[in-house]
Design an enzyme around this catalytic site. Structure first.
Site, PDB file in Angstrom:
ATOM      1  N   CYS A 186       8.305  -0.479   4.887  1.00 14.66           N
ATOM      2  CA  CYS A 186       6.892  -0.517   5.266  1.00 14.66           C
ATOM      3  C   CYS A 186       6.145   0.731   4.803  1.00 14.66           C
ATOM      4  O   CYS A 186       4.925   0.703   4.662  1.00 14.66           O
ATOM      5  CB  CYS A 186       6.730  -0.692   6.774  1.00 14.66           C
ATOM      6  SG  CYS A 186       7.493   0.612   7.756  1.00 14.66           S
ATOM      7  N   THR A 196      13.564  -2.279  13.478  1.00 14.83           N
ATOM      8  CA  THR A 196      12.458  -1.609  14.158  1.00 14.83           C
ATOM      9  C   THR A 196      12.141  -2.283  15.480  1.00 14.83           C
ATOM     10  O   THR A 196      11.940  -1.613  16.503  1.00 14.83           O
ATOM     11  CB  THR A 196      11.205  -1.584  13.257  1.00 14.83           C
ATOM     12  OG1 THR A 196      11.515  -0.911  12.031  1.00 14.83           O
ATOM     13  CG2 THR A 196      10.059  -0.870  13.944  1.00 14.83           C
ATOM     14  N   SER A 250      10.053  10.975   5.405  1.00 11.52           N
ATOM     15  CA  SER A 250       9.605   9.835   6.207  1.00 11.52           C
ATOM     16  C   SER A 250       8.302  10.137   6.938  1.00 11.52           C
ATOM     17  O   SER A 250       7.948  11.305   7.159  1.00 11.52           O
ATOM     18  CB  SER A 250      10.674   9.458   7.240  1.00 11.52           C
ATOM     19  OG  SER A 250      11.839   8.987   6.607  1.00 11.52           O
TER      20      SER A 250
END
EC number: 1.2.1.70
Length: 418
Positions: free
Chosen positions: A50, A193, A109
């Site tokens: 994502c 997630t 990240s």
């Protein structure tokens, strides 16, 4: 051979571009086949999450390499090159190795040090091995990155605090709703997630959880763990009105929750507010939903402020981790150069052995025919010497003609001449 890493991420491109460049899991094999069909690409790994889409490649050097790869990426996704070019980063050799190690360690990240990315990198690598991985250098780079990520997590406090996109989504929910013990949460998807979100919600004693997923079996495993109800994606329209909070993260190429669906749910709820957290790329919730009164829509980009609040204690650990990555990347490139030298040494030794065997065989044949041993041995020594020094002699002569003193000194050093 050159190692490359190129792509876009949450720092260089908005979600509206990232979702257009992402590779859906069901088309990943097709994408890899298309990528490896490019004449300069020897091996490749596609990492698409994502927050990033990246290509890790082993390629042959050519002048138009960058343009050719950008053109392939744009053609594959039907993009205008100008839309992509300003957001694209490009790393080569040591920088590519360092970048992958940073990514695998969670240093690049959205949530500094988050552990989920390592699993995603490992999956991308595993997917590439299904008939696609051809170059040992790229394979070795990934294997080394996995061990570096483990070292970073073991030797630093990069993972000491539980911050992640999942945690940030739950933090947002707790900021908006005073207590989760009175709310119903609809989770769309059942991937890693959503699993983390569900566990966070269970810890905060949410009143009710509903999990909507394409495959019931996977959702049921999670539901049994956290005490949730499972429904099909097709049931969302009917059940949406029950949800105070919707958190969605699927790999669907198209939105699952549309504006009309939310409008109907709000009407049934008599306009009681709904929080929608869309952490999928491409987006699961139509952006227009955010324009509705009493519908509070947050995308993965909107979670940045929450995530930033939890990063203070990880920054010192990140400095230590960056030192580890720099050291490991340098050592890996030294190993890679040594491998290249080893191949050259093997080729040189093989060439010398072929000359030796050829001339020795001729000398033995001459001896068997009764030739004079001393003459034959002197001839062997003379021919062997001439054959072995022929190529170095030509190189020395050429360097002298070119006036290349640096090359002359290198050749003298290589030949052991003082």
């Amino acid at each position: 051979m050159t190692l490359l890493a190129l792509g876009i991420n949450h720092k260089t491109a908005p979600v509206s571009l990232r979702e257009r460049v992402s590779f859906s899991p069901d088309k990943l094999d097709q994408a890899l086949d298309s990528l490896l069909a490019q004449p300069m690409v020897q091996a490749g790994v596609v990492l698409s999450t994502c927050n990033r889409t990246e290509l890790y490649l082993s390629v042959e050097e050519r002048d138009d390499l960058q343009e050719a790869l950008i053109r392939w990426l744009c053609d594959y996704h039907n993009l205008n090159e100008d839309d992509l070019r300003n957001s694209l980063y490009w790393h080569q050799d040591n920088d590519a190795v360092s970048h992958l190690m940073r990514v695998a360690s969670g240093l690049d990240s959205l949530v500094l040090g988050e552990p989920q990315i390592l699993g995603q990198v490992k999956k991308a690598f595993a997917d590439s091995q299904k008939g696609h991985m051809k170059a040992s250098e790229l394979e070795r780079m990934f294997q080394k990155s996995f061990s570096v990520a483990k070292r970073v997590r073991t030797e630093t406090d990069i993972g000491a605090s539980a911050v992640s996109v999942a945690f940030a989504a739950c933090t947002l929910a707790r900021q908006i709703f005073e207590s989760l013990s009175t709310v119903t949460v609809l989770l769309v998807g059942a991937g890693e997630t959503i699993e983390l979100v569900a566990r966070h919600l269970r810890e905060h004693k949410v009143q009710k959880m509903i999990i909507a997923n394409r495959t019931r079996e996977r959702a049921q495993i999670l539901a049994d763990e956290v005490g949730a109800e499972v429904i099909a994606l097709s049931d969302i329209d009917e059940r949406l009105r029950e949800a105070d909070i919707i958190i969605s993260s699927t790999a669907s190429p198209l939105p699952i929750i549309g504006k009309g669906m939310v409008e109907r749910a709000l009407k049934s709820r008599r306009n009681q507010p709904m929080l929608l957290v869309d952490i999928a790329v491409p987006r699961d919730v139509e952006p227009e939903v955010g324009k509705l009164a009493n519908a509070y829509l947050y995308s993965v980009d909107d979670l940045q402020s929450i995530i930033s609040h939890n990063l203070a204690q990880r920054k010192a650990a990140a400095v230590e981790a960056e030192t580890i990555v720099a050291q490991e990347a340098s050592e890996f490139m030294a190993w890679l150069r040594a491998q290249s030298a080893s191949e050259t040494i093997r080729d040189y030794r093989s060439q010398a052995e072929q000359v030796r065997d050829e001339l020795t065989a001729k000398a033995l044949a001459a001896l068997e025919q009764g030739g004079d041993a001393q003459t034959i041995m002197q001839d062997l020594a003379w021919k062997l010497t001439n054959r072995l020094i022929h190529a170095p002699t030509k190189s020395l002569q050429q360097a002298a003609r070119d006036g290349d003193n640096e090359r002359l000194n290198i050749l003298r050093d290589s030949l052991g001449l003082e």
